[in-house]
Design a protein around this motif. Structure first.
Motif, PDB file in Angstrom:
ATOM      1  N   LEU A  21       1.378  -1.859  -0.316  1.00 28.95           N
ATOM      2  CA  LEU A  21      -0.088  -0.009   0.097  1.00 28.95           C
ATOM      3  C   LEU A  21       1.464   1.449   0.485  1.00 28.95           C
ATOM      4  CD1 LEU A  21      -2.936  -1.017   2.595  1.00 28.95           C
ATOM      5  CD2 LEU A  21      -3.574  -0.927   0.434  1.00 28.95           C
ATOM      6  N   SER A  22       1.871   1.036   0.416  1.00 31.07           N
ATOM      7  CA  SER A  22       2.856   1.986   0.783  1.00 31.07           C
ATOM      8  C   SER A  22       3.156   2.638  -0.267  1.00 31.07           C
ATOM      9  CB  SER A  22       3.938   1.819   1.940  1.00 31.07           C
ATOM     10  OG  SER A  22       4.339   3.482   2.099  1.00 31.07           O
ATOM     11  N   LYS A  23       4.323   1.981  -1.284  1.00 33.99           N
ATOM     12  CA  LYS A  23       4.333   2.278  -2.442  1.00 33.99           C
ATOM     13  C   LYS A  23       3.257   2.360  -3.134  1.00 33.99           C
ATOM     14  CE  LYS A  23       7.242  -2.101  -2.855  1.00 33.99           C
ATOM     15  NZ  LYS A  23       8.017  -3.412  -3.230  1.00 33.99           N
ATOM     16  N   ARG A  24       2.610   1.980  -3.615  1.00 34.89           N
ATOM     17  CA  ARG A  24       0.828   3.161  -4.039  1.00 34.89           C
ATOM     18  C   ARG A  24       0.507   3.908  -3.463  1.00 34.89           C
ATOM     19  NH1 ARG A  24       2.722  -1.642  -5.111  1.00 34.89           N
ATOM     20  NH2 ARG A  24       1.467  -2.770  -6.767  1.00 34.89           N
ATOM     21  N   LEU A  25       0.511   4.312  -2.480  1.00 35.54           N
ATOM     22  CA  LEU A  25      -0.001   5.694  -1.682  1.00 35.54           C
ATOM     23  C   LEU A  25       1.481   6.695  -2.275  1.00 35.54           C
ATOM     24  CD1 LEU A  25      -2.123   4.746   0.992  1.00 35.54           C
ATOM     25  CD2 LEU A  25      -2.609   5.269  -1.070  1.00 35.54           C
ATOM     26  N   GLY A  26       2.832   6.583  -1.688  1.00 36.78           N
ATOM     27  CA  GLY A  26       3.761   6.804  -0.969  1.00 36.78           C
ATOM     28  C   GLY A  26       3.974   8.524  -0.224  1.00 36.78           C
ATOM     29  N   ASN A  27       3.314   7.349   1.211  1.00 32.36           N
ATOM     30  CA  ASN A  27       3.025   7.766   2.520  1.00 32.36           C
ATOM     31  C   ASN A  27       2.365   6.767   3.313  1.00 32.36           C
ATOM     32  OD1 ASN A  27       1.283   8.911   4.425  1.00 32.36           O
ATOM     33  ND2 ASN A  27       0.288  11.013   3.606  1.00 32.36           N
TER      34      ASN A  27
END
Length: 169
Positions: A27-33
């Protein structure tokens, strides 16, 4: 007597322990957050907990978590888009007409609840319903905008009303 321990069924705790880090990284890779990813990861496991899916029956737990996570990610982007559109509309208003921060929050919460309520409806059905309910357009006006017959609009509205009545919030 044997001291052998009987294998136990996997639990939500096991699923969380084994896959939370992986899901959060995805999820972090997709959100950048990282903080939004952590929130969506937690929401994913809450959805799993609330679902009728038995943890022991999961053949591919990561695939299942990914499916739930993708749905939540999609909802997250929809909410963000809705919020940005609302904030842009507010910015275009004269300052003396702008609602108070409390009223803004209530309006945004209402818009998000409406978005969730109508989630799953085809786009044309959702548009017809919103134009009818929020803008007060007649079925003939909506049919003209969507370039379909009034009979189709009646079917769309029936579908939207049925969806609203049957949705499990």
């Amino acid at each position: 007597m044997s001291d052998a321990v009987m294998p136990t069924e996997p639990t939500l705790h096991d699923l969380y322990r084994d896959h939370r880090g992986w899901l959060e990284t995805w999820l972090s890779k997709r959100l950048g957050n990282g903080s939004d990813a952590a929130d969506l990861s937690q929401d994913t496991f809450l959805r799993v907990l609330a679902s009728s899916q038995r943890i022991a029956d999961l053949q591919e737990p990561r695939a299942y978590l990914l499916t739930v996570g993708k749905r939540l990610l999609s909802n997250f982007y929809q909410r963000r888009s809705l919020e940005q559109a609302y904030l842009a509309a507010l910015a275009a208003m004269p300052e003396d007409c702008a609602p108070s921060p409390e009223h803004r929050w209530l309006l945004l919460e209402t818009l998000q609840a409406l978005e969730e309520l109508l989630d799953g409806l085809p786009r044309a059905v959702r548009r017809a319903f919103l134009w009818s309910q929020l803008d007060g357009l007649t079925y003939a006006q909506i049919a003209e905008r969507l370039q379909v017959s009034e009979r189709t609009i009646k079917r769309y509205m029936a579908q939207a009303y049925e969806h609203c009545l049957l949705v499990d919030l």
